[in-house]
Design a protein around this motif. Structure first.
Motif, PDB file in Angstrom:
ATOM      1  N   VAL A   1       5.877  13.959  -0.153  1.00  0.00           N
ATOM      2  CA  VAL A   1       5.551  15.387  -0.065  1.00  0.00           C
ATOM      3  C   VAL A   1       4.386  15.596   0.889  1.00  0.00           C
ATOM      4  O   VAL A   1       4.390  16.502   1.721  1.00  0.00           O
TER       5      VAL A   1
ATOM      6  N   GLU B   1     -11.724  16.778  -3.461  1.00  0.00           N
ATOM      7  CA  GLU B   1     -13.126  17.178  -3.674  1.00  0.00           C
ATOM      8  C   GLU B   1     -13.956  16.906  -2.427  1.00  0.00           C
ATOM      9  O   GLU B   1     -14.840  17.693  -2.072  1.00  0.00           O
TER      10      GLU B   1
ATOM     11  N   ARG C   1      -2.921  15.554  -2.342  1.00  0.00           N
ATOM     12  CA  ARG C   1      -2.338  14.948  -3.546  1.00  0.00           C
ATOM     13  C   ARG C   1      -3.232  13.856  -4.128  1.00  0.00           C
ATOM     14  O   ARG C   1      -2.749  12.866  -4.668  1.00  0.00           O
TER      15      ARG C   1
ATOM     16  N   GLN D   1       4.622  11.433  -4.123  1.00  0.00           N
ATOM     17  CA  GLN D   1       3.451  12.168  -3.638  1.00  0.00           C
ATOM     18  C   GLN D   1       3.292  11.963  -2.140  1.00  0.00           C
ATOM     19  O   GLN D   1       3.010  12.895  -1.393  1.00  0.00           O
TER      20      GLN D   1
ATOM     21  N   ARG E   1      -7.158  13.717  -6.112  1.00  0.00           N
ATOM     22  CA  ARG E   1      -8.262  14.542  -6.588  1.00  0.00           C
ATOM     23  C   ARG E   1      -9.569  14.237  -5.869  1.00  0.00           C
ATOM     24  O   ARG E   1     -10.296  15.147  -5.449  1.00  0.00           O
TER      25      ARG E   1
ATOM     26  N   ARG F   1      -3.266  20.298  -3.253  1.00  0.00           N
ATOM     27  CA  ARG F   1      -1.834  20.519  -3.047  1.00  0.00           C
ATOM     28  C   ARG F   1      -1.360  19.796  -1.799  1.00  0.00           C
ATOM     29  O   ARG F   1      -0.185  19.471  -1.677  1.00  0.00           O
TER      30      ARG F   1
ATOM     31  N   ALA G   1     -20.560  18.911  -8.415  1.00  0.00           N
ATOM     32  CA  ALA G   1     -20.361  18.934  -6.959  1.00  0.00           C
ATOM     33  C   ALA G   1     -21.560  19.572  -6.259  1.00  0.00           C
ATOM     34  O   ALA G   1     -22.002  19.117  -5.205  1.00  0.00           O
TER      35      ALA G   1
ATOM     36  N   LEU H   1       7.946  20.280  -6.418  1.00  0.00           N
ATOM     37  CA  LEU H   1       7.353  19.337  -5.455  1.00  0.00           C
ATOM     38  C   LEU H   1       5.868  19.590  -5.293  1.00  0.00           C
ATOM     39  O   LEU H   1       5.055  18.671  -5.267  1.00  0.00           O
ATOM     40  N   MET H   2       5.516  20.879  -5.149  1.00  0.00           N
ATOM     41  CA  MET H   2       4.108  21.221  -4.887  1.00  0.00           C
ATOM     42  C   MET H   2       3.250  20.982  -6.129  1.00  0.00           C
ATOM     43  O   MET H   2       2.043  20.745  -6.011  1.00  0.00           O
ATOM     44  N   GLU H   3       3.852  21.062  -7.299  1.00  0.00           N
ATOM     45  CA  GLU H   3       3.090  20.829  -8.520  1.00  0.00           C
ATOM     46  C   GLU H   3       2.603  19.384  -8.550  1.00  0.00           C
ATOM     47  O   GLU H   3       1.480  19.108  -8.962  1.00  0.00           O
ATOM     48  N   GLY H   4       3.438  18.478  -8.074  1.00  0.00           N
ATOM     49  CA  GLY H   4       3.051  17.091  -7.851  1.00  0.00           C
ATOM     50  C   GLY H   4       2.435  16.443  -9.061  1.00  0.00           C
ATOM     51  O   GLY H   4       3.030  16.340 -10.128  1.00  0.00           O
ATOM     52  N   SER H   5       1.202  15.990  -8.911  1.00  0.00           N
ATOM     53  CA  SER H   5       0.539  15.271  -9.985  1.00  0.00           C
ATOM     54  C   SER H   5      -0.098  16.205 -10.991  1.00  0.00           C
ATOM     55  O   SER H   5      -0.863  15.795 -11.838  1.00  0.00           O
ATOM     56  N   GLY H   6       0.201  17.468 -10.906  1.00  0.00           N
ATOM     57  CA  GLY H   6      -0.322  18.400 -11.901  1.00  0.00           C
ATOM     58  C   GLY H   6      -1.555  19.133 -11.416  1.00  0.00           C
ATOM     59  O   GLY H   6      -2.073  18.877 -10.340  1.00  0.00           O
ATOM     60  N   LYS H   7      -2.003  20.050 -12.245  1.00  0.00           N
ATOM     61  CA  LYS H   7      -3.140  20.904 -11.855  1.00  0.00           C
ATOM     62  C   LYS H   7      -4.423  20.102 -11.837  1.00  0.00           C
ATOM     63  O   LYS H   7      -4.628  19.198 -12.642  1.00  0.00           O
ATOM     64  N   VAL H   8      -5.310  20.474 -10.929  1.00  0.00           N
ATOM     65  CA  VAL H   8      -6.637  19.872 -10.855  1.00  0.00           C
ATOM     66  C   VAL H   8      -7.645  20.948 -11.221  1.00  0.00           C
ATOM     67  O   VAL H   8      -7.643  22.018 -10.616  1.00  0.00           O
ATOM     68  N   THR H   9      -8.477  20.665 -12.218  1.00  0.00           N
ATOM     69  CA  THR H   9      -9.534  21.627 -12.566  1.00  0.00           C
ATOM     70  C   THR H   9     -10.863  20.995 -12.198  1.00  0.00           C
ATOM     71  O   THR H   9     -11.275  20.009 -12.817  1.00  0.00           O
ATOM     72  N   ALA H  10     -11.484  21.522 -11.189  1.00  0.00           N
ATOM     73  CA  ALA H  10     -12.721  20.916 -10.681  1.00  0.00           C
ATOM     74  C   ALA H  10     -13.932  21.672 -11.203  1.00  0.00           C
ATOM     75  O   ALA H  10     -13.974  22.898 -11.174  1.00  0.00           O
ATOM     76  N   ASP H  11     -14.933  20.919 -11.661  1.00  0.00           N
ATOM     77  CA  ASP H  11     -16.174  21.508 -12.160  1.00  0.00           C
ATOM     78  C   ASP H  11     -17.157  21.605 -11.003  1.00  0.00           C
ATOM     79  O   ASP H  11     -17.529  20.585 -10.408  1.00  0.00           O
ATOM     80  N   PRO H  12     -17.598  22.817 -10.653  1.00  0.00           N
ATOM     81  CA  PRO H  12     -18.478  22.950  -9.497  1.00  0.00           C
ATOM     82  C   PRO H  12     -19.887  22.381  -9.720  1.00  0.00           C
ATOM     83  O   PRO H  12     -20.549  22.010  -8.764  1.00  0.00           O
TER      84      PRO H  12
ATOM     85  N   TYR I   1     -15.281  27.027  -5.603  1.00  0.00           N
ATOM     86  CA  TYR I   1     -15.073  25.576  -5.514  1.00  0.00           C
ATOM     87  C   TYR I   1     -13.802  25.108  -6.221  1.00  0.00           C
ATOM     88  O   TYR I   1     -13.001  24.370  -5.630  1.00  0.00           O
TER      89      TYR I   1
ATOM     90  N   GLN J   1     -16.021  19.756  -0.282  1.00  0.00           N
ATOM     91  CA  GLN J   1     -17.437  19.675   0.112  1.00  0.00           C
ATOM     92  C   GLN J   1     -17.602  19.950   1.606  1.00  0.00           C
ATOM     93  O   GLN J   1     -18.473  20.707   2.033  1.00  0.00           O
TER      94      GLN J   1
ATOM     95  N   PHE K   1     -20.253  29.145  -4.187  1.00  0.00           N
ATOM     96  CA  PHE K   1     -19.758  27.802  -4.482  1.00  0.00           C
ATOM     97  C   PHE K   1     -19.159  27.751  -5.876  1.00  0.00           C
ATOM     98  O   PHE K   1     -18.040  27.257  -6.081  1.00  0.00           O
ATOM     99  N   ASN K   2     -19.894  28.270  -6.845  1.00  0.00           N
ATOM    100  CA  ASN K   2     -19.405  28.236  -8.234  1.00  0.00           C
ATOM    101  C   ASN K   2     -18.115  29.026  -8.398  1.00  0.00           C
ATOM    102  O   ASN K   2     -17.219  28.637  -9.147  1.00  0.00           O
TER     103      ASN K   2
END
Lengths: 160, 384
Positions: free
Chosen positions: A105, A31, A25, A102, A27, A22, B64, B50-61, A13, A35, A9-10
């Motif tokens: 796309v 997430e 669109r 968004q 966040r 992607r 979660a 187009l695919m970049e869209g709203s920018g990168k998402v960095t998720a903290d596991p 994820y 899950q 997971f770590n």
């Protein structure tokens, strides 16, 4: 919760969320998708399986595409909030345009064949050709052709 | 030289080092290919935006994982983690197993006390292409539904310092190319000893699996014994040379150090620029039924298309012919002559790679890589 699952997971994820994002669109939705994907994986597979990362990457695109294709309420909420925002807050036009882009796309991706959408989501999330090929179950030599076709189709769909 | 495909041009954008020298020269001199390449690059750029869209998402596991725990959705049903290689567990492995089933080839002549009761039923001296589509192969039933697979002896893997060393380790008469194209990378040589596996048909298991699976009575309880190898693999310009592609290098290293955990699909995806394989022709033995009886049983498999059935029936004498499945969605083949031996040249539909397979002196040999067909054939024909 087993150590093996936690390690997996770590490790994966962030990437699973990135891949899902992607497509959806959004966040928070990405997430949620992540899950679900990990839960689905945990029910049937070992966290030590060599194919685990590829499985998760592929599942992320599938689940995200299912999410986009099935959604209706979100579209309605967006329309409502956009109408409200436009009337109550002058200067939010740029945000609305961005949201529309968004959505365009997202909908274009949903109209593509699944593998075309998947190859775009996987590559744009930073997966290598080898990882993309493993997730899709194809030879690495095919990824370039799949990408090219998917890109041409996406541009065509977005222009509709 | 034919024009470069759009797929190859697209791959060139991401992996320019893979473009073969001849193709690079063609691109520099061909206005049409340059125009197409410019369009491919422009489209790739637009899509990237187009695919970049709203920018990168960095998720903290961490949060979660906490949410997962506290939600009561405890994935403790995760198994303890068998590290065995699960047959048919990956989409790519199914076609490979389908190949094994289609030919009932590449198995073992057991050098144990059982050998005295075995009849050699297959020892090929010629190759034939069998066009198949990946969908058909992928829909073939799991081999495990028909019986038990047992590794009687595992092959051992080692590196060889040179081809003389490899010949000594394997006992094979090895050939080496006199002609090689410029630009191929560093040579590495790996050797594998012969491996032995058996497959025993089990009618009760087939019935329990359902979906029309069935083992004819005369095959129930019978065993096939497979011997494959020894083999020598020369690789040139492998993944370790492409230091930016660390995931590929790591996967190849895992495969080399722990072959029992080989991810076949991953290994296929980490093929080097050029590979030369030489392997003792496979031998199959049976403790009863003839190869014709096995072939007849194979033809009764569910999901076998009429076209594939016809291909299997057209193989000719199944005891001396090694079928080479050619995935028609991905590749094409044609007959070629390699210094008097009949071979098959195989090219993939993207034009990125090609290969040739032939048999001589009881050894199956293959040359393949990200090269044009004429380059691969030249290498093969220069081998002495």
């Amino acid at each position: 919760m087993s150590d093996g699952f936690e390690r997996l997971f770590n490790a994966e994820y962030p990437r699973v969320v990135s891949i899902a994002n992607r497509v959806v669109r959004d966040r928070a939705e990405a997430e949620d998708v992540a899950q679900e994907v990990f839960l689905a994986f945990s029910r049937k597979h070992s966290p030590f399986a060599d194919y685990a990362p590829a499985w998760l990457h592929r599942a992320a695109t599938n689940a995200a595409l299912n999410q986009v294709r099935g959604r209706r309420r979100r579209e309605q909420r967006e329309s409502f909030s956009q109408a409200g925002a436009a009337s109550a807050e002058p200067g939010v036009d740029e945000l609305i345009v961005q949201r529309e882009e968004q959505r365009a796309v997202r909908e274009a991706l949903a109209r593509l064949p699944k593998r075309s959408a998947a190859v775009l989501a996987l590559r744009s999330s930073g997966l290598t050709y080898a990882e993309t090929a493993a997730a899709l179950g194809v030879g690495v030599g095919q990824v370039g052709t799949m990408l090219r076709r998917a890109e041409a189709r996406l541009l065509k769909e977005v222009r509709k | 030289m034919r024009h470069i495909s759009k797929g190859a041009l697209r791959q060139m954008l991401d992996q320019p080092q893979l473009l073969a020298p001849k193709r690079r020269a063609h691109l520099q001199s061909c206005a049409k290919c340059r125009t197409v390449a410019a369009a491919v690059v422009a489209d790739a750029g637009r899509v990237a935006v187009l695919m970049e869209g709203s920018g990168k998402v960095t998720a903290d596991p961490a949060p979660a994982l906490s949410a997962l725990r506290s939600g009561g959705l405890n994935p403790l049903s995760v198994s303890s983690g068998s590290r065995s290689w699960r047959f048919g567990s990956r989409p790519m492995l199914r076609p490979v197993l389908g190949v094994a089933l289609v030919g009932l080839m590449g198995t073992l002549l057991v050098g144990t006390g059982v050998a005295g009761n075995l009849i050699k039923i297959f020892e090929p001296d010629k190759l034939v292409a069998v066009p198949v589509d990946i969908q058909t192969l992928s829909s073939l039933p799991d081999l495990r539904n028909y019986g038990e697979i047992t590794m009687v002896s595992e092959p051992t893997f080692s590196a060889a310092a040179n081809m003389a060393d490899a010949a000594r380790l394997t006992g094979l008469t090895l050939l080496e190319p006199v002609k090689m194209p410029s630009g191929v990378g560093v040579e590495r040589i790996q050797v594998a000893s012969a491996g032995t596996a058996s497959f025993t048909f089990d009618a009760a298991r087939a019935r329990a699996a359902g979906d029309g699976n069935a083992v004819p009575d005369k095959l129930d309880g019978s065993s096939l014994f497979l011997q494959a190898g020894p083999l020598v693999v020369q690789t040139f310009g492998g993944p370790a040379d492409r230091v930016e592609d660390l995931a590929v290098a790591e996967q190849a290293a895992r495969a080399a150090s722990a072959p029992e955990q080989v991810d076949l699909a991953g290994l296929l995806s980490s093929l080097p620029d050029l590979m030369i394989v030489q392997m003792k022709s496979p031998v199959v033995s049976s403790n009863g039924p003839t190869v014709a009886e096995y072939r007849d049983a194979l033809l009764t498999l569910p999901n076998l298309s009429p076209a594939l059935k016809a291909q299997i029936e057209a193989v000719g004498d199944p005891s001396t012919t090694l079928p080479l499945p050619i995935p028609i969605d991905l590749a094409s083949s044609r007959r070629v002559d390699i210094n008097g031996a009949a071979g098959l040249a195989v090219g993939d539909n993207t034009g990125v790679g090609s290969g040739v397979v032939w048999q001589s002196g009881g050894v199956v040999r293959a040359v393949a890589g990200t090269l044009a067909e004429d380059e691969v054939l030249a290498i093969a024909r220069s081998m002495r």
